[in-house]
Design a protein around this motif. Structure first.
Motif, mmCIF file in Angstrom:
data_model
loop_
_atom_site.group_PDB
_atom_site.id
_atom_site.type_symbol
_atom_site.label_atom_id
_atom_site.label_comp_id
_atom_site.label_asym_id
_atom_site.label_seq_id
_atom_site.Cartn_x
_atom_site.Cartn_y
_atom_site.Cartn_z
ATOM 1 N N VAL A 21 0.860 -1.183 0.000
ATOM 2 C CA VAL A 21 0.000 0.000 0.000
ATOM 3 C C VAL A 21 0.898 1.235 0.000
ATOM 4 C CG1 VAL A 21 -1.815 1.257 1.213
ATOM 5 C CG2 VAL A 21 -1.740 -1.253 1.338
ATOM 6 N N PRO A 22 0.730 2.145 -0.948
ATOM 7 C CA PRO A 22 1.547 3.367 -0.932
ATOM 8 C C PRO A 22 1.370 4.114 0.385
ATOM 9 C CG PRO A 22 0.365 3.167 -3.008
ATOM 10 C CD PRO A 22 -0.179 2.105 -2.106
ATOM 11 N N PRO A 23 2.437 4.597 0.984
ATOM 12 C CA PRO A 23 2.312 5.284 2.273
ATOM 13 C C PRO A 23 1.396 6.496 2.216
ATOM 14 C CG PRO A 23 4.523 5.567 1.341
ATOM 15 C CD PRO A 23 3.843 4.516 0.540
ATOM 16 N N GLU A 24 1.257 7.107 1.031
ATOM 17 C CA GLU A 24 0.414 8.300 0.899
ATOM 18 C C GLU A 24 -1.064 8.013 1.183
ATOM 19 O OE1 GLU A 24 3.898 8.761 -1.985
ATOM 20 O OE2 GLU A 24 2.550 7.164 -1.319
ATOM 21 N N VAL A 25 -1.497 6.742 1.015
ATOM 22 C CA VAL A 25 -2.924 6.424 1.212
ATOM 23 C C VAL A 25 -3.142 5.365 2.293
ATOM 24 C CG1 VAL A 25 -3.540 7.073 -1.147
ATOM 25 C CG2 VAL A 25 -2.874 4.709 -0.667
ATOM 26 N N ARG A 26 -2.086 5.024 3.008
ATOM 27 C CA ARG A 26 -2.197 3.943 3.985
ATOM 28 C C ARG A 26 -3.267 4.226 5.034
ATOM 29 N NH1 ARG A 26 3.457 2.676 5.333
ATOM 30 N NH2 ARG A 26 3.399 1.712 3.261
ATOM 31 N N ARG A 60 -4.142 1.187 -16.456
ATOM 32 C CA ARG A 60 -5.233 2.105 -16.757
ATOM 33 C C ARG A 60 -4.635 3.432 -17.238
ATOM 34 N NH1 ARG A 60 -7.413 -2.063 -16.005
ATOM 35 N NH2 ARG A 60 -9.303 -2.524 -14.813
ATOM 36 N N PRO A 61 -5.363 4.171 -18.055
ATOM 37 C CA PRO A 61 -4.861 5.485 -18.484
ATOM 38 C C PRO A 61 -4.702 6.415 -17.282
ATOM 39 C CG PRO A 61 -6.733 4.789 -19.839
ATOM 40 C CD PRO A 61 -6.664 3.850 -18.684
ATOM 41 N N PRO A 62 -3.712 7.291 -17.306
ATOM 42 C CA PRO A 62 -3.469 8.161 -16.154
ATOM 43 C C PRO A 62 -4.563 9.193 -15.924
ATOM 44 C CG PRO A 62 -2.059 8.784 -17.993
ATOM 45 C CD PRO A 62 -2.718 7.495 -18.378
ATOM 46 N N TYR A 63 -5.418 9.397 -16.914
ATOM 47 C CA TYR A 63 -6.511 10.371 -16.771
ATOM 48 C C TYR A 63 -7.813 9.729 -16.304
ATOM 49 C CZ TYR A 63 -6.954 8.448 -21.477
ATOM 50 O OH TYR A 63 -7.024 7.592 -22.539
ATOM 51 N N ASP A 64 -7.844 8.406 -16.112
ATOM 52 C CA ASP A 64 -9.051 7.727 -15.631
ATOM 53 C C ASP A 64 -8.997 7.580 -14.120
ATOM 54 O OD1 ASP A 64 -10.466 7.480 -17.930
ATOM 55 O OD2 ASP A 64 -10.062 5.357 -18.265
ATOM 56 N N TYR A 65 -9.583 8.507 -13.416
ATOM 57 C CA TYR A 65 -9.574 8.432 -11.951
ATOM 58 C C TYR A 65 -10.892 8.986 -11.411
ATOM 59 C CZ TYR A 65 -7.815 13.249 -12.641
ATOM 60 O OH TYR A 65 -7.638 14.535 -13.045
ATOM 61 N N PRO A 66 -11.207 8.709 -10.146
ATOM 62 C CA PRO A 66 -12.478 9.167 -9.591
ATOM 63 C C PRO A 66 -12.537 10.699 -9.550
ATOM 64 C CG PRO A 66 -11.040 8.284 -7.863
ATOM 65 C CD PRO A 66 -10.402 7.952 -9.179
ATOM 66 N N PRO A 67 -13.752 11.260 -9.718
ATOM 67 C CA PRO A 67 -15.049 10.593 -9.843
ATOM 68 C C PRO A 67 -15.402 10.152 -11.261
ATOM 69 C CG PRO A 67 -15.376 12.942 -9.764
ATOM 70 C CD PRO A 67 -13.901 12.731 -9.605
ATOM 71 N N GLY A 116 -8.308 12.839 -3.744
ATOM 72 C CA GLY A 116 -8.655 13.863 -4.718
ATOM 73 C C GLY A 116 -7.588 13.996 -5.777
ATOM 74 N N ARG A 117 -7.764 14.982 -6.654
ATOM 75 C CA ARG A 117 -6.874 15.138 -7.804
ATOM 76 C C ARG A 117 -5.414 15.338 -7.391
ATOM 77 N NH1 ARG A 117 -8.489 19.313 -12.451
ATOM 78 N NH2 ARG A 117 -10.171 17.777 -12.547
ATOM 79 N N GLU A 118 -5.180 16.122 -6.351
ATOM 80 C CA GLU A 118 -3.797 16.398 -5.950
ATOM 81 C C GLU A 118 -3.090 15.142 -5.457
ATOM 82 O OE1 GLU A 118 -1.277 19.234 -2.833
ATOM 83 O OE2 GLU A 118 -3.395 19.671 -3.267
ATOM 84 N N LEU A 119 -3.776 14.354 -4.618
ATOM 85 C CA LEU A 119 -3.163 13.128 -4.106
ATOM 86 C C LEU A 119 -2.976 12.103 -5.225
ATOM 87 C CD1 LEU A 119 -2.051 11.336 -1.925
ATOM 88 C CD2 LEU A 119 -4.400 10.856 -1.157
ATOM 89 N N ILE A 120 -3.948 12.017 -6.108
ATOM 90 C CA ILE A 120 -3.803 11.103 -7.249
ATOM 91 C C ILE A 120 -2.610 11.518 -8.110
ATOM 92 C CG2 ILE A 120 -4.869 10.322 -9.397
ATOM 93 C CD1 ILE A 120 -7.572 10.404 -7.910
ATOM 94 N N THR A 124 0.069 12.884 -7.041
ATOM 95 C CA THR A 124 1.265 12.436 -6.321
ATOM 96 C C THR A 124 1.506 10.947 -6.550
ATOM 97 O OG1 THR A 124 0.978 14.131 -4.614
ATOM 98 C CG2 THR A 124 2.311 12.213 -4.030
ATOM 99 N N LEU A 125 0.439 10.147 -6.513
ATOM 100 C CA LEU A 125 0.573 8.708 -6.764
ATOM 101 C C LEU A 125 1.081 8.441 -8.178
ATOM 102 C CD1 LEU A 125 -2.749 7.452 -5.107
ATOM 103 C CD2 LEU A 125 -0.443 7.228 -4.175
ATOM 104 N N LEU A 126 0.578 9.190 -9.132
ATOM 105 C CA LEU A 126 1.043 9.034 -10.512
ATOM 106 C C LEU A 126 2.524 9.376 -10.628
ATOM 107 C CD1 LEU A 126 -1.949 10.649 -12.455
ATOM 108 C CD2 LEU A 126 -1.401 8.223 -12.329
ATOM 109 N N GLN A 127 2.905 10.476 -10.016
ATOM 110 C CA GLN A 127 4.294 10.917 -10.106
ATOM 111 C C GLN A 127 5.239 9.957 -9.405
ATOM 112 O OE1 GLN A 127 4.979 14.908 -8.719
ATOM 113 N NE2 GLN A 127 7.188 14.637 -8.581
ATOM 114 N N ASN A 128 4.845 9.433 -8.249
ATOM 115 C CA ASN A 128 5.747 8.605 -7.439
ATOM 116 C C ASN A 128 5.814 7.157 -7.898
ATOM 117 O OD1 ASN A 128 6.231 10.861 -5.918
ATOM 118 N ND2 ASN A 128 4.995 10.233 -4.165
ATOM 119 N N TYR A 129 4.746 6.638 -8.495
ATOM 120 C CA TYR A 129 4.682 5.200 -8.763
ATOM 121 C C TYR A 129 4.311 4.861 -10.214
ATOM 122 C CZ TYR A 129 4.433 5.597 -3.717
ATOM 123 O OH TYR A 129 4.687 5.945 -2.415
#
Length: 263
Positions: A18-23, A68-75, A100-104, A106-111
């Motif tokens: 689990v990424p630490p950002e969302v643990r 998955r494409p990097p632009y496919d995220y909630p909502p 939200g968009r900012e945290l997502i 970060t996940l895209l950038q880090n992983y």
């Protein structure tokens, strides 16, 4: 030692971390995370020095899905690069804590982007002639899919085409030549004769990884899916000896295919 086969092996869903950002946001137990990942695929497809390159991913697909494409995220979607619900409909995150968009970002950038960069570097710098994106699938289609409950084949081999590996339309494209996909299916069917069906583009036609990297470099890609019912017990465990045996047989099928088509 003989030269490695000119393969790139991608294993995007084998990780369970689990990424630490969302643990602190997650709503799932470790058992649920493992079930909703592709457990054991690192063992099944871990061909290591027998191939030119192997790229895998440490984190569970629930939290960062590199297929998955990097632009496919909630909502926008519940089953995109970050999941909202699991395969059986369980919420991934605690109430009100969906990233939200900012945290997502970060996940895209880090992983996410580093994984795709590793794939691109392998394709650009190594003598890779075909790439395999390697997965596992549940024995039956899960409740969240439109074909819920449908039995699945032993293997599914995908190139974005029809059930013969050919483009679905006159203007369509495939990520691997139809005759190659057909030869690969024959090789798997011979190796696993009498043990189950080897299907092409059914129930999966290939995901973002194979399409995106094929379009960029035109090196053939095949998505490979193995039925988890073939090696998991009712308690969802897998015997180490069974995994070793299947790894050897899967590699035998893939190597046999290459020996045929490469002449």
């Amino acid at each position: 030692m003989s030269s490695p086969y000119p393969f790139l092996i991608s294993i995007p869903h084998g990780g369970i971390s689990v990424p630490p950002e969302v643990r602190d946001l997650a709503n799932l137990s470790r058992k649920e995370i493992v079930f909703n990942s592709d457990p054991h695929t690192r063992r099944l497809y871990g061909f290591d020095d027998a191939v030119e390159a192997l790229v895998d991913f440490d984190f569970s697909r629930i939290f960062v899905d590199t297929n998955r494409p990097p632009y496919d995220y909630p909502p926008r979607t519940q089953d995109g690069v970050v999941k909202v619900i699991t395969q059986d409909g369980t919420p991934v995150f605690r109430k009100g804590r969906v990233p939200g968009r900012e945290l997502i970002g970060t996940l895209l950038q880090n992983y996410y982007h580093p994984f795709h960069k590793r794939l691109a570097e392998a394709l650009d710098t190594l003598p890779v002639e075909i790439a395999f994106d390697c997965h596992s699938m549940l024995p039956r289609s899960p409740p969240v899919r439109m074909d819920a409950g449908r039995e699945r084949p032993l293997f599914c081999l995908s190139n974005r085409g029809d059930r013969n590996g050919k483009p679905k339309t006159a203007a369509g494209f495939v990520t691997c030549p139809p005759e190659w996909l057909q030869a690969l299916a024959r090789s798997f069917q011979v190796e696993f004769d009498g043990e189950g069906r080897v299907a092409m583009n059914d129930p999966f036609r290939g995901g973002f990884i194979s399409v995106a990297h094929y379009r960029q470099r035109k090196i053939p890609w095949v998505q490979v899916e193995i039925n988890r019912g073939f090696y998991e017990t009712e308690s969802r465990e897998a015997d180490e000896a069974r995994l070793t045996e299947l790894q050897e047989r899967i590699f035998s099928a893939v190597a046999g295919f290459w020996d045929e088509v490469s002449g």
